[in-house]
Scaffold this active site. Structure first.
Site, short mmCIF file in Angstrom:
data_model
loop_
_atom_site.label_atom_id
_atom_site.label_comp_id
_atom_site.label_asym_id
_atom_site.label_seq_id
_atom_site.Cartn_x
_atom_site.Cartn_y
_atom_site.Cartn_z
N HIS A 144 156.87 -25.99 86.89
CA HIS A 144 156.19 -27.05 86.13
C HIS A 144 154.97 -26.54 85.36
O HIS A 144 154.32 -27.32 84.65
CB HIS A 144 155.77 -28.20 87.05
CG HIS A 144 156.91 -28.90 87.72
ND1 HIS A 144 157.96 -29.46 87.01
CD2 HIS A 144 157.19 -29.14 89.03
CE1 HIS A 144 158.82 -30.00 87.87
NE2 HIS A 144 158.38 -29.82 89.10
N ASP A 179 166.41 -26.30 90.83
CA ASP A 179 165.49 -27.22 91.52
C ASP A 179 165.87 -28.66 91.14
O ASP A 179 166.42 -28.89 90.06
CB ASP A 179 164.05 -26.91 91.08
CG ASP A 179 162.99 -27.72 91.83
OD1 ASP A 179 162.43 -27.19 92.79
OD2 ASP A 179 162.74 -28.88 91.44
N ASP A 198 165.35 -28.63 96.83
CA ASP A 198 165.00 -30.04 96.97
C ASP A 198 166.07 -30.99 96.43
O ASP A 198 165.89 -32.21 96.48
CB ASP A 198 163.62 -30.35 96.36
CG ASP A 198 163.42 -29.77 94.97
OD1 ASP A 198 164.35 -29.16 94.44
OD2 ASP A 198 162.31 -29.94 94.43
C1 SP5 Z 1 158.26 -27.58 92.39
C2 SP5 Z 1 158.56 -29.00 92.66
O1 SP5 Z 1 159.57 -29.32 93.26
N1 SP5 Z 1 157.66 -29.88 92.26
C3 SP5 Z 1 157.92 -31.23 92.52
C4 SP5 Z 1 156.83 -32.05 91.99
C5 SP5 Z 1 157.21 -33.49 92.11
N2 SP5 Z 1 156.31 -34.14 92.96
C6 SP5 Z 1 156.40 -35.53 92.78
C7 SP5 Z 1 155.61 -36.17 93.82
C8 SP5 Z 1 155.70 -37.66 93.71
C9 SP5 Z 1 155.10 -38.24 94.91
N3 SP5 Z 1 155.88 -38.00 96.08
C10 SP5 Z 1 156.15 -39.18 96.80
C11 SP5 Z 1 157.09 -38.91 97.90
C12 SP5 Z 1 157.50 -40.21 98.55
N4 SP5 Z 1 158.54 -39.99 99.50
ZN ZN Z 2 161.42 -29.76 92.61
#
Ligand code: SP5
Ligand code: ZN
Length: 362
Positions: A176, A212, A302
């Site tokens: 990112h 990813d 993921d």
């Molecule tokens: C490298 C990578 O996989 N980055 C991912 C970034 C996305 N993160 C988003 C987070 C949003 C908030 N997460 C809430 C989880 C609720 N289960």
């Molecule tokens: Zn990711």
């Protein structure tokens, strides 16, 4: 002598410094939450690849030459110095702010044509480089960020020297992070650095395939106008409500000399092995059609069923099958990206890497 255990024979590049980044959570929709990009991620992967028999090699420190070819020096300098500045100016001791988090962002709409200035106040300048509130910086962050790049560059060196495959077990992740901006738990783009290093080592055509669960908006931005580095990504549809929201759509095909060298395959939430592998096949076929002297894989785990950060439903067998397809494409540097379900993360990684080695051996 212990008995020889046949096992996973891919070199794993690792640096203990990758554990030093403790983001201390993430601010999501105004609330600081625990966060999922934690040091334990690397710990479970390291234990799993060791148990599977993989050789673990130390990351070799590299200079900034390749890094400066994919990022603005201003971003690199900011990341290198911002924590020390934050501490020295009292944000921790006087204001109780234990991590660096921005709060004002100079969006195109805010500036409305004005030049982007560089405010003297640290808290006013953060939004110049950071585009979200989820990507915190603390005491050991820089050391880990830079060690992650060295890990990726060392994996690229191994591939340039003739290895069929090498795996960089790095964190924080990188896809990112764009030319001049960081976010999405990423600071510097490890995979982009590996791709650039392979170009410098003589690979004329490099392909990056990003599996990813999220679109690698940073990698896309770095190579968007270049024909020599193809970027292909499959990811949960950003338009269906998933990070990074503003990039990763199918119409983004590259620009200028890079027109046609960028491919996004957004997938519906709930997509499982069949739909996901069909998309992997599309990217592999397109990359092969353009020619691949060296491949970089942004290896995020993921997309897995149990992962808390995405609604894709890929199984460990799916990851193994993807690995086989990628391993067949050519010499490959695999760079760790996301993957947040600690109980399954190690097994998923080993499945993907075992698939890569099986594909490479064909
Ligand atoms: C490298 C990578 O996989 N980055 C991912 C970034 C996305 N993160 C988003 C987070 C949003 C908030 N997460 C809430 C989880 C609720 N289960
Ligand atoms: Zn990711």
């Amino acid at each position: 002598m212990p008995p020889q255990i046949p096992g996973l024979d891919i070199p794993v590049v690792w640096s203990e410094d990758c554990l030093r980044h403790e983001p201390g959570g993430e601010v999501w929709l105004g609330v600081r939450e625990q966060g999922t990009e934690v040091p334990e991620r690397a710990g479970v992967i390291l234990a799993a690849v060791r148990a599977a028999g993989a050789p673990v090699l130390p990351a070799v420190p590299h200079g900034d030459e390749v890094l400066s070819a994919v990022h603005d020096d201003a971003l690199i300098g900011h990341l290198r110095t911002v924590w020390a500045e934050w501490e020295a100016r009292g944000y921790v001791s006087e204001h109780g702010r234990d991590r660096v988090v921005p709060y004002v962002f100079p969006t195109a709409g805010m500036l409305a044509g004005l030049p982007a200035r560089s405010p003297a106040a640290t808290h006013g300048r953060l939004g110049l480089y950071c585009y979200d509130t989820m990507t915190l910086i603390g005491p050991g962050s820089w050391e880990a960020i830079r060690a992650a790049v060295d890990t990726a560059l060392t994996a690229a060196d191994l591939v340039a020297a003739g290895a069929a495959a090498a795996y960089a077990l790095c964190r924080p992740p990188g896809h990112h992070a764009g030319p001049a901006a960081y976010g999405g738990s990423c600071y510097l783009n490890n995979a982009a650095a590996a791709a650039q290093a392979l170009r410098r080592a003589g690979a004329e055509r490099v392909a990056i395939i990003d599996i990813d669960a999220h679109h690698g908006n940073g990698t896309q931005a770095i190579f968007y106008d270049r024909a020599d580095v193809y970027y292909g990504s499959l990811h949960v549809d950003p338009g269906a409500g998933w990070f990074p929201h503003y990039a990763g759509y199918a119409g983004e095909r590259g620009s200028g000399a890079g027109d046609g060298a960028n491919r996004n395959l957004p997938l519906a939430p709930g997509t499982g092995d069949a739909g996901w592998l069909a998309a992997v096949d599309v990217l592999c076929a397109e990359a092969a059609g353009r020619g691949v002297d060296a491949l970089v894989v942004s290896l995020g785990l993921d997309a897995a069923q149990a992962d808390p950060e995405s609604p894709l439903r890929v199984t460990s067998a799916g990851y193994r099958a993807a690995g086989e397809r990628l391993g067949r494409l050519g010499p490959v540097a695999l760079i760790q990206e996301g993957g947040y379900d600690l109980p399954s993360l190690g097994g998923l990684t080993v499945a993907a890497l075992a698939g890569v080695m099986a594909g490479a051996a064909e």
